[in-house]
Design an enzyme around this catalytic site. Structure first.
Site, PDB file in Angstrom:
ATOM      1  N   LYS A 134     -21.958  51.654 -15.865  1.00  0.00           N
ATOM      2  CA  LYS A 134     -21.295  52.421 -14.798  1.00  0.00           C
ATOM      3  C   LYS A 134     -22.332  53.170 -13.961  1.00  0.00           C
ATOM      4  O   LYS A 134     -22.276  53.170 -12.731  1.00  0.00           O
ATOM      5  CB  LYS A 134     -20.275  53.400 -15.412  1.00  0.00           C
ATOM      6  CG  LYS A 134     -19.032  52.682 -15.933  1.00  0.00           C
ATOM      7  CD  LYS A 134     -18.123  53.563 -16.782  1.00  0.00           C
ATOM      8  CE  LYS A 134     -17.000  52.704 -17.366  1.00  0.00           C
ATOM      9  NZ  LYS A 134     -16.075  53.432 -18.244  1.00  0.00           N
TER      10      LYS A 134
ATOM     11  N   GLN B 272     -15.913  59.114 -21.081  1.00  0.00           N
ATOM     12  CA  GLN B 272     -15.754  57.822 -21.748  1.00  0.00           C
ATOM     13  C   GLN B 272     -14.908  57.965 -23.018  1.00  0.00           C
ATOM     14  O   GLN B 272     -15.139  58.860 -23.834  1.00  0.00           O
ATOM     15  CB  GLN B 272     -17.142  57.245 -22.083  1.00  0.00           C
ATOM     16  CG  GLN B 272     -17.117  55.823 -22.605  1.00  0.00           C
ATOM     17  CD  GLN B 272     -16.641  54.793 -21.583  1.00  0.00           C
ATOM     18  OE1 GLN B 272     -16.743  54.981 -20.375  1.00  0.00           O
ATOM     19  NE2 GLN B 272     -16.098  53.690 -22.072  1.00  0.00           N
TER      20      GLN B 272
ATOM     21  N   ASP C 235     -10.887  57.789 -12.928  1.00  0.00           N
ATOM     22  CA  ASP C 235     -10.363  56.850 -13.928  1.00  0.00           C
ATOM     23  C   ASP C 235      -8.859  56.627 -13.729  1.00  0.00           C
ATOM     24  O   ASP C 235      -8.302  55.654 -14.224  1.00  0.00           O
ATOM     25  CB  ASP C 235     -10.557  57.438 -15.338  1.00  0.00           C
ATOM     26  CG  ASP C 235     -11.600  56.693 -16.155  1.00  0.00           C
ATOM     27  OD1 ASP C 235     -11.882  55.517 -15.837  1.00  0.00           O
ATOM     28  OD2 ASP C 235     -12.129  57.288 -17.112  1.00  0.00           O
TER      29      ASP C 235
END
Ligand code: GUN
Length: 288
Positions: free
Chosen positions: A53, A97, A120
């Site tokens: 990422k 995460q 997200d």
């Protein structure tokens, strides 16, 4: 019939080129889109994901920071970090995460992220926005699937879309996105009786279960579009999806491969969301 492959790498390259262009334009106005990625603990898969990422941000000209914390980090300390990042004007997107260590409540952590920085798309406010067709951030994997359908010019209106899997991250938001495009949507899951009878009626199938060969050729209507969200390993340790690719490829009209299908699209849509978070800030006129 051999299905046409929808190439997630090629589509990602195209979309990322657009991200780079828009990022350059925003930088000219003095704003560099910034993403903060937080990793807690040493989960090996998570370490690879966060590295990818951050690298994707660098490649497209976005600013990114990677915060690595030991598994012993307290929930309170993590919430403090998120609060600081919520107030950091150089950071437009915050990603924690998952999974988090068991002593940290993931729901509490996600809800602590400002919805304006929830790239997200996991915050309840983002889920509510999707459900009510209001502006908000869409979860990256189903968003990527929608872009793949768009890339083949697929008209969803009136089509029967079947989603296998009901996770908060993929299955449920996927169903809502398909519904928003006027598809007739069925969600199947572990308690579904006669999955095959349902998938055989589908014009579009999204397999998002995390189980190899959940979808085989005998379960697919000729010409259907099959999107494979699965990320599994076979006996030889090779990456494979939820779909029996070799079989289904002979029946479907379009199919996404694993690897090289939905996977690359997830990170691409994260870049798109982060850029959009920065563009929205830029669009606010602070002079009034
Ligand atoms: N863990 C696995 N996939 C994801 C994702 O898309 N976002 C976050 N935050 N964690 C994940």
């Amino acid at each position: 019939m051999t299905a046409q492959r929808i190439d997630g790498i090629a589509l990602s390259q195209k979309l990322r080129a657009d991200v780079t262009l828009r990022t350059t334009a925003l930088k000219a106005k003095g704003i560099t889109p910034g993403l903060a990625v937080i990793l807690v603990g040493e989960n090996p898969a998570s370490q690879v994901y966060v590295r990818n990422k951050v690298k994707a941000c660098e490649d497209s000209g976005l600013h990114s920071i990677l915060e690595k914390h030991p598994a012993s980090l307290t929930e309170a300390a993590l919430l403090n970090r998120i609060d600081a990042l919520n107030h950091d004007t150089g950071i437009h997107g915050i990603l924690v995460q998952l999974p988090l260590p068991a002593h940290i409540d993931a729901h509490k952590v996600i809800e602590a992220i400002s919805p304006a920085k929830d790239v997200d798309g996991f915050h309840i406010a983002s889920a509510g926005a999707l459900m009510t067709s209001m502006p908000g951030f869409w979860p990256c994997t189903p968003y990527g699937c929608m872009k793949m359908l768009e890339s083949i010019g697929y008209e969803l209106k009136g089509k029967h879309a079947v989603v296998i899997g009901r996770s908060n991250i993929v299955g449920k938001p996927m169903a809502l996105m398909l519904l928003q495009k006027n598809a007739t949507v069925t969600i199947c899951h572990s308690a579904t009786q006669d999955l095959k009878a349902i998938t055989l009626q589908a014009d579009v199938i999204v397999a998002a279960v995390g189980k190899r060969n959940i979808l085989t050729a005998d379960m697919v209507k000729p010409g259907a579009v099959v999107l494979d969200v699965g990320m599994n390993r076979n006996e030889e340790g090779k990456l494979c999806g939820d779909v029996d690719f070799a079989g289904v490829e002979q029946v479907a009209g379009y199919i996404t491969p694993v690897p090289g299908g939905v996977g690359p699209m997830t990170i691409t849509m994260l870049l798109v969301n982060t850029l959009e978070a920065a563009e929205r800030i830029q669009a606010i006129d602070f002079s009034v």
